[in-house]
Write a protein that holds these residues in place. Sequence first.
Motif, short mmCIF file in Angstrom:
data_model
loop_
_atom_site.label_atom_id
_atom_site.label_comp_id
_atom_site.label_asym_id
_atom_site.label_seq_id
_atom_site.Cartn_x
_atom_site.Cartn_y
_atom_site.Cartn_z
N GLY A 54 0.81 -1.22 0.00
CA GLY A 54 0.00 0.00 0.00
C GLY A 54 0.84 1.26 0.00
N ARG A 57 2.39 1.66 -3.52
CA ARG A 57 1.37 2.05 -4.51
C ARG A 57 1.02 3.52 -4.35
NH1 ARG A 57 -0.53 -3.11 -3.09
NH2 ARG A 57 -2.14 -2.33 -1.68
N ALA A 58 0.98 3.98 -3.10
CA ALA A 58 0.66 5.38 -2.85
C ALA A 58 1.75 6.31 -3.38
CB ALA A 58 0.46 5.62 -1.35
N THR A 59 3.01 5.93 -3.19
CA THR A 59 4.10 6.78 -3.68
C THR A 59 4.16 6.77 -5.21
OG1 THR A 59 5.70 4.97 -3.37
CG2 THR A 59 5.47 6.57 -1.58
N LEU A 61 1.52 6.44 -7.15
CA LEU A 61 0.40 7.29 -7.52
C LEU A 61 0.79 8.76 -7.42
CD1 LEU A 61 -2.59 7.77 -8.24
CD2 LEU A 61 -3.12 7.55 -5.81
N SER A 102 0.02 2.32 -10.69
CA SER A 102 -0.21 2.23 -9.24
C SER A 102 -1.57 1.65 -8.91
CB SER A 102 -0.08 3.62 -8.61
OG SER A 102 -1.19 4.45 -8.93
N ARG A 103 -2.52 1.77 -9.84
CA ARG A 103 -3.87 1.25 -9.62
C ARG A 103 -4.03 -0.17 -10.14
NH1 ARG A 103 -5.06 3.45 -5.60
NH2 ARG A 103 -2.78 3.51 -5.61
#
Length: 225
Positions: A54, A57-59, A61, A102-103
């Motif tokens: 998580g 993926r956030a970084t 994004l 990222s998604r």
Amino acid sequence: MSRGGAGVRPAVVLLALGALAYTAWALEVLLHTGLDPVQTYVSELAAADQPLGGLFRATDLAAGALVLAGAGWALWRCERRAWSVAGWTGLVLFGAATVADSRLPLSCAPTVDPECAARETAGLVPATHTAHAISSSLAMTGALAAVVALTVAARRYRRWAALARYGPVLVVLELAVTVWTLTAIAAFQAGRGTWALGAGQRAQVLLVAVWLGVLAYAVARENRV
């Protein structure tokens, strides 16, 4: 004509922050991920079954959204010259594809999980694996187009002195590690080991981030896109 002054500052800030966010994978040096950085895909850090997935993926994004916004702003304000337009367009593609990346995380880590690799070979993994491969390819295609085109623009149009000076070296290095990475991926998919795939891919994305930083610095120094 390019509109300078305060008009370029959003692009500079967004690109600089995007470059920083794009190096967030280096946190694996401090955090226990359980993945070997020399052998594993960078994107495996963000796999759905990874404990820190998580975070990565956030970084990703954030990096994609920042670069997309900065490049989009620059594309809107830049002079309508072929190499400049091509370069900023490539960077827009890179940002948008990184957001998509990222998604669309991998469900598991194929380089360290034999069952995952077997399911991937048999086509028994979620469709996000294929989608992720496509978005990753588009992201790197956009990045390579931008790295080459904006470096050519800096030299041909006699602007962005820092990029004109250091860009050619970064282009050569980026192309070299891209060949390494693609060769290693082909070897892994053929069942011949990873060939230090992770090291090559990490060098690839690090050089993109460094180039983005040089670009942001050069634009800030000359106050024009």
